[in-house]
Write a protein that holds these residues in place. Structure first.
Motif, PDB file in Angstrom:
ATOM      1  N   LEU A  58      34.052  41.573  38.231  1.00 17.35           N
ATOM      2  CA  LEU A  58      35.496  41.531  38.493  1.00 17.35           C
ATOM      3  C   LEU A  58      35.813  40.715  39.750  1.00 17.35           C
ATOM      4  N   GLU A  59      34.766  40.407  40.554  1.00 15.96           N
ATOM      5  CA  GLU A  59      35.022  39.787  41.869  1.00 15.96           C
ATOM      6  C   GLU A  59      34.978  38.254  41.787  1.00 15.96           C
ATOM      7  N   ASP A  60      34.345  37.617  42.745  1.00 14.65           N
ATOM      8  CA  ASP A  60      34.311  36.149  42.837  1.00 14.65           C
ATOM      9  C   ASP A  60      33.835  35.559  41.508  1.00 14.65           C
ATOM     10  N   ALA A  61      34.399  34.414  41.169  1.00 18.06           N
ATOM     11  CA  ALA A  61      34.212  33.712  39.885  1.00 18.06           C
ATOM     12  C   ALA A  61      35.245  34.176  38.855  1.00 18.06           C
ATOM     13  N   THR A  91      29.081  47.262  36.975  1.00 13.85           N
ATOM     14  CA  THR A  91      30.192  46.364  37.279  1.00 13.85           C
ATOM     15  C   THR A  91      30.085  45.914  38.726  1.00 13.85           C
ATOM     16  N   ARG A  92      30.677  44.750  39.008  1.00 17.46           N
ATOM     17  CA  ARG A  92      30.874  44.353  40.416  1.00 17.46           C
ATOM     18  C   ARG A  92      32.371  44.399  40.656  1.00 17.46           C
ATOM     19  N   VAL A  93      32.805  45.332  41.508  1.00 14.97           N
ATOM     20  CA  VAL A  93      34.236  45.461  41.799  1.00 14.97           C
ATOM     21  C   VAL A  93      34.624  44.450  42.868  1.00 14.97           C
ATOM     22  N   PRO A 122      30.629  44.322  46.770  1.00 13.31           N
ATOM     23  CA  PRO A 122      30.331  43.074  47.481  1.00 13.31           C
ATOM     24  C   PRO A 122      30.650  43.168  48.973  1.00 13.31           C
ATOM     25  N   LYS A 123      30.073  42.246  49.718  1.00 13.56           N
ATOM     26  CA  LYS A 123      30.422  42.016  51.125  1.00 13.56           C
ATOM     27  C   LYS A 123      30.402  43.288  51.966  1.00 13.56           C
ATOM     28  N   VAL A 124      29.374  44.107  51.709  1.00 18.60           N
ATOM     29  CA  VAL A 124      29.240  45.347  52.480  1.00 18.60           C
ATOM     30  C   VAL A 124      28.857  44.996  53.918  1.00 18.60           C
ATOM     31  N   LEU A 156      24.288  42.141  50.062  1.00 17.58           N
ATOM     32  CA  LEU A 156      24.051  41.769  51.457  1.00 17.58           C
ATOM     33  C   LEU A 156      24.491  40.324  51.598  1.00 17.58           C
ATOM     34  N   GLU A 157      25.701  40.125  52.089  1.00 15.32           N
ATOM     35  CA  GLU A 157      26.207  38.746  52.113  1.00 15.32           C
ATOM     36  C   GLU A 157      27.074  38.460  53.334  1.00 15.32           C
ATOM     37  N   THR A 158      26.882  39.259  54.387  1.00 16.09           N
ATOM     38  CA  THR A 158      27.502  38.940  55.668  1.00 16.09           C
ATOM     39  C   THR A 158      26.458  39.162  56.756  1.00 16.09           C
ATOM     40  N   ALA A 183      24.872  32.879  48.813  1.00 20.37           N
ATOM     41  CA  ALA A 183      25.952  31.898  48.992  1.00 20.37           C
ATOM     42  C   ALA A 183      26.951  32.385  50.042  1.00 20.37           C
ATOM     43  N   ASP A 184      27.445  33.600  49.891  1.00 22.41           N
ATOM     44  CA  ASP A 184      28.377  34.129  50.896  1.00 22.41           C
ATOM     45  C   ASP A 184      27.690  34.316  52.236  1.00 22.41           C
ATOM     46  N   LEU A 185      26.426  34.749  52.195  1.00 20.65           N
ATOM     47  CA  LEU A 185      25.706  34.970  53.455  1.00 20.65           C
ATOM     48  C   LEU A 185      25.535  33.653  54.214  1.00 20.65           C
TER      49      LEU A 185
END
Ligand code: 1VU
Ligand code: MG
Length: 355
Positions: A58-61, A91-93, A122-124, A156-158, A183-185
């Motif tokens: 549901l998130e990025d993309a 799911t990815r919220v 995401p982005k925890v 893990l993306e921050t 990618a986000d990290l």
């Protein structure tokens, strides 16, 4: 963090009791699909039994004006598709600071909570994010009459998430695992890359210069270069955090869909370092993950020989000129346990390992 005494107490009256051990179901690939994309959604029933995990993203993309269609599409798929015994539905919220996440969680848990195995967040940034989702899930599970606790998987993306990875891994008994989101990290760390995972030709070490005719270093001469792994530190640290807390580490996406060779390399590096699976963004990556995250027949055969030679795992023996002892025996047990778990779901692997 909750005190040890009440760590396993449900966070809402009527919510299911948290598990004490994370279910170790085969999860070699987490296959992403966009539930608002009719073509992709139509392929989901045929992927049951093919992919260990099917994840409705549901998130990025998923673009902003498709967020609600994606959520509704996932509810429909969860209600209509039988995922059988061997395929999990995740799911990815959307991110916790987005306007969509509250509706994502509320709708999914109350409408199809019993079909959902894991929610990827995401982005925890730290354990406080997990605590928030943990309590909310308990309230929603109680409201929706969900019978078993839905697990949480953090991306893990921050940089802050990375610095807090140990606390994130241990933040709740719902923690199932952690994926590296390269990618986000990379963006958050201000790395100077433009890729989705994988290596980079500029990140290398170079052989020392050879000496020229006058004995001085020939800086312009031919020198071998070795490309290095940009993600080694991050994956290794994530693996330690997960192992310490009894949860599962995963490599995330590999964006160069056509480069199946480098994808396989990236997945294998992650497998060797301790990851149990990786994301699959395109059907072609499912087979790669299946191959890489299942131990090879040779390793399984070797592990069996070690077990036969040292049934109780004690002492030291020589096999093929190499010493095996308690520590190599334990490594062999890791391979054998994984092989047994995978073969239970996969007759082809069972046959391969039986040879
Ligand atoms: O043959 P058909 O036309 O009927 O179907 C296409 C296509 O729709 C389908 N397909 C998929 N089916 C199920 N799951 C998928 N993930 C999936 N991807 C494609 O397969 C048929 C062939 O497709 P294709 O080779 O022509 O590929 P496309 O150009 O259609 O799509 C490629 C992308 C990469 C855009 C597509 O695979 C995709 O959107 N994948 C998921 C991307 C994603 O989830 N990104 C978020 C996670 S990564 C992240 O967050 C950090 C970067
Ligand atoms: Mg991301």
């Amino acid at each position: 963090m909750r005190s040890a005494k009440d760590f396993f107490t449900p966070l809402a009256v009527g919510a299911p009791t948290p598990v004490r051990e994370v279910p170790a179901r085969p999860s070699r690939m987490i296959h992403f699909f966009d539930p608002s994309n009719e073509k992709m959604a139509a392929k989901v029933p045929a992927m049951v039994g093919v992919s260990d995990v099917l994840l409705g993203n549901l998130e990025d993309a998923v673009v902003a004006d498709k967020k609600e269609a994606a959520r509704a599409g996932l509810v429909k798929i969860a209600k209509e598709v039988d995922f059988g015994e061997h395929t999990q539905l995740w799911t990815r919220v959307n991110a916790l600071d987005s306007p969509w996440v509250l509706d994502d969680l509320t709708t999914l848990v109350t409408e199809v909570g019993d079909k959902l195995d894991v929610i990827m967040v995401p982005k925890v940034q730290g354990p406080e994010d997990i605590h928030y989702v943990d309590r909310l899930l308990a309230q929603l599970e109680a409201k929706g009459g969900v019978q078993r606790p839905i697990m949480i998987h953090a991306i893990l993306e921050t940089a802050r998430g990375m610095a807090n990875v140990e606390e994130i891994a241990g933040a709740s008994p719902r923690m199932q695992g952690i994926s590296l989101g390269p990618a986000d990290l990379a963006a958050d760390r201000r790395m100077k890359t433009t890729r989705v995972g994988g290596g980079h030709p500029g990140y290398l070490v170079r052989q020392d210069p050879t000496k020229g005719a006058d004995g001085s270093p020939d800086y312009q001469g031919q020198r071998t270069v070795f490309q290095q792994d940009l993600w080694h530190y991050t994956i290794a640290r994530m693996v330690d955090a997960c192992a310490m807390h009894g949860i599962f580490p995963f490599y995330g996406p590999f964006g160069d869909i056509k480069d199946t060779v480098a994808c396989e390399d990236q997945f294998r590096n992650a497998f060797l370092l301790g990851c149990v699976g990786a994301w699959s963004l395109h059907p072609v990556q499912i087979e790669i993950a299946k191959r890489v995250f299942s131990p090879s027949a040779e390793d399984v055969a070797h592990a069996r020989r070690v077990k036969e030679a040292m049934p109780d795992g004690a002492g030291a023996v020589m096999i093929d000129g190499k010493m095996e002892d308690d520590a190599s025996w334990k490594q062999c047990m890791v391979i054998l346990e994984l092989a047994e778990r995978l073969s239970a779901n996969d007759p082809e692997l069972a046959e391969l390992y039986a040879k």
